[in-house]
Scaffold this active site. Structure first.
Site, mmCIF file in Angstrom:
data_model
loop_
_atom_site.group_PDB
_atom_site.id
_atom_site.type_symbol
_atom_site.label_atom_id
_atom_site.label_comp_id
_atom_site.label_asym_id
_atom_site.label_seq_id
_atom_site.Cartn_x
_atom_site.Cartn_y
_atom_site.Cartn_z
ATOM 1 N N GLU A 182 0.840 -1.201 0.000
ATOM 2 C CA GLU A 182 0.000 0.000 0.000
ATOM 3 C C GLU A 182 0.880 1.257 0.000
ATOM 4 O O GLU A 182 0.483 2.299 -0.513
ATOM 5 C CB GLU A 182 -0.942 0.001 1.216
ATOM 6 C CG GLU A 182 -2.208 0.813 0.970
ATOM 7 C CD GLU A 182 -3.303 0.592 1.996
ATOM 8 O OE1 GLU A 182 -4.147 -0.291 1.791
ATOM 9 O OE2 GLU A 182 -3.310 1.285 3.024
ATOM 10 N N HIS A 231 7.107 -27.514 1.538
ATOM 11 C CA HIS A 231 6.190 -28.470 0.905
ATOM 12 C C HIS A 231 5.167 -27.737 0.056
ATOM 13 O O HIS A 231 4.074 -28.235 -0.184
ATOM 14 C CB HIS A 231 5.490 -29.293 1.994
ATOM 15 C CG HIS A 231 6.476 -29.915 2.925
ATOM 16 N ND1 HIS A 231 6.998 -31.161 2.714
ATOM 17 C CD2 HIS A 231 7.095 -29.412 4.022
ATOM 18 C CE1 HIS A 231 7.882 -31.420 3.680
ATOM 19 N NE2 HIS A 231 7.957 -30.372 4.471
ATOM 20 N N LYS A 254 -12.904 2.283 -3.150
ATOM 21 C CA LYS A 254 -14.029 2.584 -2.249
ATOM 22 C C LYS A 254 -15.119 3.306 -3.023
ATOM 23 O O LYS A 254 -16.300 3.039 -2.862
ATOM 24 C CB LYS A 254 -13.563 3.498 -1.104
ATOM 25 C CG LYS A 254 -12.819 2.784 0.000
ATOM 26 C CD LYS A 254 -12.547 3.751 1.136
ATOM 27 C CE LYS A 254 -11.548 3.194 2.112
ATOM 28 N NZ LYS A 254 -11.073 4.166 3.074
#
Ligand code: PA5
Length: 565
Positions: free
Chosen positions: A354, A383, A487
């Site tokens: 950000e 793994h 937003k």
């Protein structure tokens, strides 16, 4: 004459054995040289600070020896900009804000007495409030002591305390912390189910700097409803952390919540973990926040040093510059070999992506900067994605986190005269070596143990690295225009949904395909309408239904939607 096949095969066998032996000798010699080279570079570059029990090893990055000399003019400028930032310059020009997270752990550095006093007063009030909660002086409505906190906050208003709280969690904690960071109803239910029986013993901490973040508002409203249903007044179980004058600030005042703690405009969300945003939940959990601040303060002090050899933040910022060519050319993989640090990669993902993911530089040029961050923990990832790191594209650098102390008590020997912790450590060393052998690069941060001092130092180390790196590539690390854009378009989708519902409700029983409805409404974004309608019919609240009829040729785009109240 034909050669004797048997002799020929024997000769070939001998020959290939000889080549094999030569190859093995060469390989052994090369391995030995590599090890000596590693040791030399390790000794040359290891940056160790006893004060914070932390060392940084950049020797497995393959930069040339004169890289630091060449980078000197750039890093000197970055140091100068950082000095100005710490002195109170407007370091976030777009929002016309100072950037003061460094003052939080050393209020004496604040640019004026008012800010200094506000920080000190906030820390005092956090200690005082935590004491009252722990001693039972403040209790829930039914007279029982608080034993949980529910933190509602997203992004910078949630990730920091969640990471540190999880890293320092012990069975002796005074309060158990739960987190809500989304507007996912099922996600809310999953957390609230755990608190169901103890809602009266749960203190809800609502955190939002702006006080108007939708995920946080929604979480809070849902939770309020649940307190109500349990016969409890939310206000008697809630505190807020927000900026003065925000919507949340107004709500807590109107409803008379238990308390409020400040967030200041000069602290950015993702660098707010050592403001009340992180300090209050952590103090309530029982973390020694003074030590956390102390660790960060110590790390700040030593990363102000402009001598590169002893400044781990400057070294790390330069390694990011070297690895990504200053253009985000490589991803950063965060690999702590410690389960307690599992949330570090999430925390850093937000802090780094950000802050650095920006379209424009400080001069307004399009640069599209950023470093992609992902990770989990070792040796579990052995793994999983380590396979690709070893054999796939060379488009990353790893940041290993090594923790020297395995656990509080001694450990049993499991196999090969070794403990589980020794296996974990050898996995770290083994993966680090394998990565180097494949000519891939890594940084290693070593801390003696996970405690308040070392975690405070790690937080400060990454905050300052991000700050310096942002100055090196000349971007504003402290605004987030992309988030604002997301937003805004979410808001547009909510109003489109409302228009669809209103339209369908106007004519109960009228049936429309998505295209017919779009035409009727004069709406061009038919794809969004399709998606909204599909979501509406999967949920009961608005009474929107779908009719598919039985025609075998009907496709999903011909379904008709209607309102049935
Ligand atoms: O780092 C940031 O600035 C963001 O991630 C914010 O913390 C996040 O958007 C939440 O904002 P607020 O604290 O205003 O609710």
């Amino acid at each position: 004459m034909k050669p004797d096949r048997k002799i020929l095969t024997n000769e070939m066998d001998n020959g290939s054995r000889l080549v094999q032996n030569m190859n093995k000798d060469q390989k052994d010699r090369r391995d030995k040289m590599d090890k000596l080279k590693h040791w030399d570079r390790f000794r040359q570059y290891l940056c160790y600070h006893e004060d914070i029990s932390l060392s940084l090893d950049i020797s497995r990055m393959r930069f040339e020896d004169d890289f630091f000399r060449q980078a000197e003019p750039q890093i000197e400028k970055a140091f100068a900009m950082m000095r100005e930032l710490e002195n109170g310059a407007i370091a976030n020009p777009d929002e016309n804000r100072m950037v003061g997270h460094y003052w939080l752990r050393n209020p004496d550095l604040a640019p004026n007495g008012q800010i200094r006093e506000e920080i000190n007063a906030a820390i005092r009030s956090i200690h005082e409030f935590a004491r009252k909660i722990h001693s039972g002086q403040i209790k829930g409505q039914f007279g029982r002591e608080f034993k949980n906190i529910l933190v509602i906050g997203v992004g910078g208003s949630g990730l920091g305390p969640r990471f540190v709280g999880d890293a320092l969690r012990t069975s002796g904690d005074k309060i158990r912390a739960y987190y809500l960071d989304n507007t996912d109803p099922d996600g809310i239910d999953r957390v609230m189910e755990l608190l169901d029986k103890d809602l009266d013993r749960t203190l809800t901490v609502v955190i939002s700097k702006s006080g108007s973040t939708i995920e946080t508002r929604n979480g809070m409203e849902e939770v309020k409803g649940m307190y109500r249903q349990a016969g409890l007044e939310f206000a008697r179980h809630a505190v807020s952390i927000t900026q003065t004058g925000s919507k949340l600030d107004e709500t807590h005042k109107e409803e008379g919540w238990l308390g409020t703690f400040p967030m200041w405009d000069w602290v950015g969300g993702r660098t707010s973990v050592l403001s009340p945003v992180g300090l209050l939940p952590l103090a309530l959990q029982g973390v020694d926040i003074s030590l956390l601040l102390e660790g960060a303060q110590r790390c700040d002090a030593l990363t102000r040093n402009e001598d590169l050899r002893s400044n781990p933040a400057a070294q790390m910022a330069l390694m990011w510059l070297y690895a990504t060519k200053g253009q985000g050319g490589r991803q950063m993989v965060v690999l702590p070999y410690k389960d307690r640090l599992i949330l570090l990669s999430k925390y850093l993902q937000q802090l780094i992506m950000e802050s650095l993911g920006k379209e424009l530089d400080l001069d307004g040029n399009i640069v599209r900067q950023g470093i992609a961050v992902y990770g989990n923990k070792g040796s579990t990832d052995q793994h999983s994605f380590i396979q690709q790191l070893l054999e796939g594209p060379d488009n990353f650098f790893i940041t290993f986190i090594e923790v020297l102390k395995d656990r509080e008590t001694g450990s049993p020997f499991i196999a090969d005269n070794s403990t589980s912790g020794e296996f974990l450590h050898s996995f770290l060393l083994g993966t680090r070596n394998a990565i180097s052998k494949k000519e891939r690069e890594s940084i290693t941060i070593t801390i003696s143990e996970v405690n308040e001092i070392t975690l405070g130092a790690v937080l400060a180390l990454f905050e300052r690295t991000v700050g310096l790196y942002a100055f090196l590539i000349r971007i504003n690390a402290y605004h987030q225009p992309g988030v604002e854009l997301g937003k805004k378009s979410a808001g547009e989708m909510i109003s489109l949904k409302n228009r669809i519902v209103d339209d369908l409700r106007k004519c109960s029983g009228c049936k429309y395909t998505v295209e017919a409805l779009a035409e009727k409404m004069g709406e061009e974004d038919i794809e969004a309408m399709f998606s909204i309608l599909r979501h509406l019919v999967h949920n009961p609240e608005h009474g929107i239904k779908v009719e598919k009829n039985d025609s075998p040729n009907m496709n999903i785009f011909q379904y008709v939607y209607y309102y049935r109240g």
